[in-house]
Design a protein around this motif. Structure first.
Motif, PDB file in Angstrom:
ATOM      1  N   LYS A 128      13.179  -6.129  11.676  1.00 18.60           N
ATOM      2  CA  LYS A 128      13.193  -4.725  11.292  1.00 18.60           C
ATOM      3  C   LYS A 128      14.599  -4.330  10.869  1.00 18.60           C
ATOM      4  N   ALA A 153      -4.365   0.536   6.853  1.00 18.16           N
ATOM      5  CA  ALA A 153      -3.239  -0.309   6.455  1.00 18.16           C
ATOM      6  C   ALA A 153      -3.463  -1.743   6.924  1.00 18.16           C
ATOM      7  N   PHE A 200      -3.586  -6.466  -3.918  1.00 17.93           N
ATOM      8  CA  PHE A 200      -3.589  -5.563  -5.071  1.00 17.93           C
ATOM      9  C   PHE A 200      -2.702  -6.090  -6.188  1.00 17.93           C
ATOM     10  N   TYR A 211       5.690  -9.665   6.247  1.00 18.56           N
ATOM     11  CA  TYR A 211       6.554  -8.920   7.172  1.00 18.56           C
ATOM     12  C   TYR A 211       5.701  -7.974   7.996  1.00 18.56           C
ATOM     13  N   TYR A 212       4.726  -7.356   7.329  1.00 14.96           N
ATOM     14  CA  TYR A 212       3.863  -6.419   8.059  1.00 14.96           C
ATOM     15  C   TYR A 212       2.834  -7.139   8.922  1.00 14.96           C
ATOM     16  N   GLU A 255      15.427  -5.715   7.579  1.00 18.20           N
ATOM     17  CA  GLU A 255      14.775  -4.920   6.544  1.00 18.20           C
ATOM     18  C   GLU A 255      15.617  -3.666   6.256  1.00 18.20           C
ATOM     19  N   GLU A 264       8.117   3.300  -3.654  1.00 16.96           N
ATOM     20  CA  GLU A 264       8.335   2.123  -2.811  1.00 16.96           C
ATOM     21  C   GLU A 264       7.487   2.221  -1.544  1.00 16.96           C
ATOM     22  N   ILE A 272       3.963   1.494  -2.288  1.00 10.33           N
ATOM     23  CA  ILE A 272       3.737   0.053  -2.435  1.00 10.33           C
ATOM     24  C   ILE A 272       3.640  -0.593  -1.057  1.00 10.33           C
ATOM     25  N   ARG A 273       4.600  -0.235  -0.196  1.00 10.35           N
ATOM     26  CA  ARG A 273       4.600  -0.813   1.143  1.00 10.35           C
ATOM     27  C   ARG A 273       3.283  -0.518   1.855  1.00 10.35           C
ATOM     28  N   LYS A 274       2.810   0.725   1.707  1.00  5.96           N
ATOM     29  CA  LYS A 274       1.563   1.082   2.373  1.00  5.96           C
ATOM     30  C   LYS A 274       0.393   0.316   1.791  1.00  5.96           C
ATOM     31  N   ALA A 275       0.372   0.181   0.445  1.00  6.03           N
ATOM     32  CA  ALA A 275      -0.731  -0.530  -0.185  1.00  6.03           C
ATOM     33  C   ALA A 275      -0.804  -1.970   0.301  1.00  6.03           C
ATOM     34  N   ILE A 276       0.351  -2.581   0.557  1.00  3.17           N
ATOM     35  CA  ILE A 276       0.305  -3.971   1.003  1.00  3.17           C
ATOM     36  C   ILE A 276       0.316  -4.082   2.511  1.00  3.17           C
ATOM     37  N   GLY A 277       0.118  -2.971   3.209  1.00  5.65           N
ATOM     38  CA  GLY A 277      -0.169  -3.092   4.639  1.00  5.65           C
ATOM     39  C   GLY A 277       0.798  -2.448   5.596  1.00  5.65           C
ATOM     40  N   ALA A 278       1.750  -1.620   5.099  1.00  2.22           N
ATOM     41  CA  ALA A 278       2.653  -0.958   6.032  1.00  2.22           C
ATOM     42  C   ALA A 278       1.922   0.177   6.728  1.00  2.22           C
ATOM     43  N   SER A 279       1.989   0.197   8.058  1.00  7.65           N
ATOM     44  CA  SER A 279       1.335   1.276   8.794  1.00  7.65           C
ATOM     45  C   SER A 279       2.240   2.505   8.755  1.00  7.65           C
ATOM     46  N   PRO A 280       1.659   3.698   8.977  1.00  8.31           N
ATOM     47  CA  PRO A 280       2.507   4.900   8.981  1.00  8.31           C
ATOM     48  C   PRO A 280       3.658   4.773   9.967  1.00  8.31           C
ATOM     49  N   LEU A 329      -7.437   2.724  -0.538  1.00  7.39           N
ATOM     50  CA  LEU A 329      -6.265   3.547  -0.831  1.00  7.39           C
ATOM     51  C   LEU A 329      -6.681   5.011  -0.876  1.00  7.39           C
ATOM     52  N   ARG A 358       0.368   9.454   0.605  1.00  6.48           N
ATOM     53  CA  ARG A 358      -0.812   8.604   0.458  1.00  6.48           C
ATOM     54  C   ARG A 358      -0.542   7.590  -0.637  1.00  6.48           C
ATOM     55  N   PRO A 359      -0.951   6.364  -0.398  1.00  5.88           N
ATOM     56  CA  PRO A 359      -0.606   5.314  -1.359  1.00  5.88           C
ATOM     57  C   PRO A 359      -1.045   5.632  -2.775  1.00  5.88           C
ATOM     58  N   SER A 416       5.253   2.161  10.899  1.00  3.78           N
ATOM     59  CA  SER A 416       6.344   1.296  10.431  1.00  3.78           C
ATOM     60  C   SER A 416       7.170   2.019   9.367  1.00  3.78           C
ATOM     61  N   ARG A 468      -6.182  -3.360   4.778  1.00  3.88           N
ATOM     62  CA  ARG A 468      -5.608  -3.687   3.462  1.00  3.88           C
ATOM     63  C   ARG A 468      -4.756  -4.940   3.551  1.00  3.88           C
ATOM     64  N   ASN A 469      -3.974  -4.972   4.611  1.00  3.02           N
ATOM     65  CA  ASN A 469      -3.052  -6.090   4.785  1.00  3.02           C
ATOM     66  C   ASN A 469      -3.780  -7.417   4.974  1.00  3.02           C
TER      67      ASN A 469
END
Ligand SMILES: Nc1ncnc2c1ncn2[C@@H]1O[C@H](COP(=O)(O)OP(=O)(O)OP(=O)(O)O)[C@@H](O)[C@H]1O
Ligand SMILES: [Mg+2]
Lengths: 417, 238
Positions: free
Chosen positions: A6, B78, B87, B109-110, A9, A312, A315-323, B54, A409-410, A325, B81-82
């Protein structure tokens, strides 16, 4: 919190957006710097002033005889009030909460003091042994006068270090006999006495001896005493009590302000310390406002940052970042920036104080001011306090932007404008 | 894999309500390669966003991987999705201050995969995309086709079950488009379901099935012959 990934990052984000980070940190660093520097300087001023003015114990009072300014029972104004031993004994018995009491008489004529071929003019003060509780002495060698000296009329003397330098430039003084007005006295102690008067050259001898061999009377120049745990109000009552008591004994009006002069160090030192508390308070207010401005700056910048980083974050959320994080990312960035830049401010402030102290900068710039500035420093409590303020304000500055970021929202973020 | 029943979606802007999806019924099987076509504003992206969690649908039933998707917490979405989805976007959506490898590694990382491990995996995927030498490059140093291949590597790295691509070739020239499509087909052949939104007919014809959207409804579904004959079957809806 201690997740290395973390932090990596966060560091990579910070280090790749340097201008933003530097801008954010600058205002916070300035705030902390001001706070630390002003507080430290205030402390230095307080230490300096205290050491200069607080030569008498802060719980002490001194009484001097004056001249009446009111006619009283047939005696016209202008009568000299001469204190005597009986006053000393009476006050010693009657003052409430008295700790120690000492009288001081005087010896007439020029006081030429000599040892072998060395001689000088020094101020000889006959006092009681308890005087050492009232003045702030620092015994360098031997002892001060003691009870036995007083009781047995011993011809002994305690001399100030500067006197010793004149009379005994090359030898020890203790147990040597010096001559005061043709009478020999044995040196029992050498002391140091802090003073803003560079010419102070004091010698103390037992009051009983002085009255017997030099005066042939029991006149007193002043009476000094200390009180136990006493408030300013109580000390004023004591002042009044003394005035009334002495008025009755010497026959002057109770309302006559000039018949006696009473120096109340309890009141003086309290005024002194409340003055400095006020200065310190003022410094805190300035410092806190500066930090607050810095934090508002951080808040604003973080707000802009979140807006800039909307995409950004999307994008992070779309690929799986939770709120959480995302909140963590923004919050820890804010805390890190405030804490790190605050630390820089802290170090700079402390460093500047150190430099001033070490190289005597005040003395070099304006020598007369130097004695009023002593040991400027910030104590651990202030440093810890400042650190807590930093972390809290950093968290605060980061919290709202972070919450905003988390609520992005993503799809909103990813839509192309 | 994906089952939609009577999905509705409206956007509310101020006082206006825009009914975008007006009852979508659709079944996409595991391992399919599907394209969604339709004119601009017909709701393709909206549908894909709902499929990709989304966005939420207003009405109807959405079953993803045997799990009904109702309004759920962002945290849970999330995670899904992960783990389940990848996407690919028309505008690539790479993070500009991270290099190619870091971008590809970010989904891991997530998933709390250690840095060393995820960077190594990212390198492997970039290698598969023929981009090993570009791993240290920042996105702005890459061509459109290279960026899209990085994005595809990023979508692949979590080994998702479904890849959703919104006009993945929209910003690319025709030669690069074909290369990207070949990549997506290859991915599909490894068993991953791939759904592509596109405007281009030739791209759509490279997929198994074309879903034609018109005004928020499925107008027709065209089954492309696997042997790639030009023969099409029109399936009228209602
Ligand atoms: N967040 C939103 N708020 C309001 N309206 C929206 C939103 N997103 C999309 N729309 C509207 O919904 C309709 C469908 O949009 P969508 O993006 O799904 O179209 P599309 O088929 O992907 O079009 P294109 O081919 O141009 O990308 C459009 O009229 C659009 O303006
Ligand atoms: Mg679209």
């Amino acid at each position: 919190m201690f997740d290395r990934d973390k932090w990596q990052e966060i560091f990579s984000t910070i280090s790749k957006n340097k201008t933003r980070t530097v801008l954010t940190g600058f205002s916070v660093a300035t705030g902390i710097f001001m706070l630390i520097f002003l507080l430290g300087a205030g402390r230095g001023l307080r230490n300096g002033m205290t050491s200069v003015f607080a030569q008498d114990a802060t719980n002490s009072m001194q009484i001097y005889g004056g001249r009446t300014t009111k006619a009283y029972k047939g005696t016209p104004e202008g009568k000299r009030i001469q204190m005597v031993n009986a006053d000393y004994l009476d006050l010693g018995r009657s003052i409430d909460k008295l700790d120690v009491i000492s009288a001081m008489s005087y010896i007439p004529g020029a006081e030429t003091i000599s040892y072998k071929n060395n001689y000088g003019n020094f101020n000889v003060s006959p006092v009681h042994d308890t005087y050492k509780e009232i003045k702030n002495f620092d015994m360098l060698e031997g002892r001060f006068l003691n009870k036995k000296d007083i009781k047995e009329n011993r011809k002994v003397v305690a001399i100030q270090d500067v006197v010793k330098e004149v009379l005994f430039p090359k030898e020890t003084a203790i147990n040597k006999l010096i001559t005061i007005n043709n009478i020999k006295f044995k040196v029992v102690g050498v002391f140091n006495q802090p003073s803003f008067d560079d010419n102070s050259r004091e010698i103390y001898i037992p009051i009983t001896v002085a009255q017997k061999i030099f005066n042939n009377n029991d006149y007193l120049r002043r009476i000094s005493f200390t009180l136990q745990d006493i408030s300013v109000e109580e000390s004023k009552k004591v002042e009044q009590f003394i005035t009334y008591q002495m008025a009755a004994r010497h026959g002057f009006s109770r309302e006559d302000k000039n018949a006696l002069w009473i120096q109340n160090n309890i009141e003086n030192s309290q005024q002194f310390s409340s003055l400095f508390s006020a200065i310190e308070m003022f410094v805190w207010i300035i410092g806190i406002f500066t930090i607050l401005l810095g934090v508002i700056g951080v808040f604003n910048i973080m707000m802009i940052v979140v807006k800039e980083r909307t995409k950004e974050i999307g994008i992070r959320k779309a690929i799986g970042a939770s709120p959480s994080s995302v909140v963590g990312l923004i919050l820890m960035e804010a805390i890190f920036i405030t804490a790190a830049s605050g630390y820089v401010g802290l170090i700079t402030g402390v460093g500047l104080l150190e430099v001033i102290n070490k190289f005597d900068l005040i003395y070099k710039i304006y020598p007369p001011a130097a004695i009023y500035f002593l040991n400027p420093q910030v104590d651990l409590g202030i440093a810890i306090g400042a650190t807590i303020v930093l972390i809290v304000t950093g968290a605060l500055a980061g919290f709202f932007p972070a919450r905003k970021a988390a609520s992005i929202r993503p799809i909103e973020a990813l839509r192309d404008e | 894999m994906i089952r939609l029943q009577n999905i509705h979606k409206s956007y509310i802007t101020g006082t206006n309500k825009l009914h975008v999806l007006k009852g979508i019924d659709l079944h996409i099987k595991e391992g399919e390669l599907v394209s969604i076509m339709g004119s601009s504003g017909s709701g393709k992206s909206t549908l894909l966003n709902i499929l990709g969690l989304l966005d939420n649908h207003d009405e109807g039933v959405y079953i993803l991987n045997n799990q009904e998707i109702k309004s759920m917490s962002e945290t849970k979405a999330a995670k899904l999705r992960n783990n389940l989805l990848g996407f690919v976007f028309q505008s690539f959506n790479l993070i500009s201050f991270k290099n190619a490898m870091e971008n590809v590694a970010l989904p891991l990382y997530y998933q709390k995969v250690a840095r060393k491990k995820r960077n190594k995996m990212a390198l492997d995927y970039l290698d598969k995309m023929g981009l090993k030498d570009w791993a240290e490059h920042m996105p702005n140093e890459l061509s459109g086709g290279q960026k899209q291949r990085v994005a595809i590597a990023r979508s692949m790295i979590t080994q998702p079950k479904i890849i959703l691509a919104d006009e993945p070739t929209g910003a690319l020239d025709s030669k690069t488009s074909i290369e990207v499509m070949d990549l997506l087909k290859e991915i599909n052949q490894s068993g991953i379901t791939v759904i592509i939104v596109t405007h281009e007919n030739d791209i759509a014809h490279m997929t198994d099935r074309i879903i034609n959207l018109k005004d928020g409804r499925i107008e027709s579904i065209i089954e492309n012959n696997k042997i790639n004959s030009k023969e099409t079957i029109r399936v009228p809806q209602e």
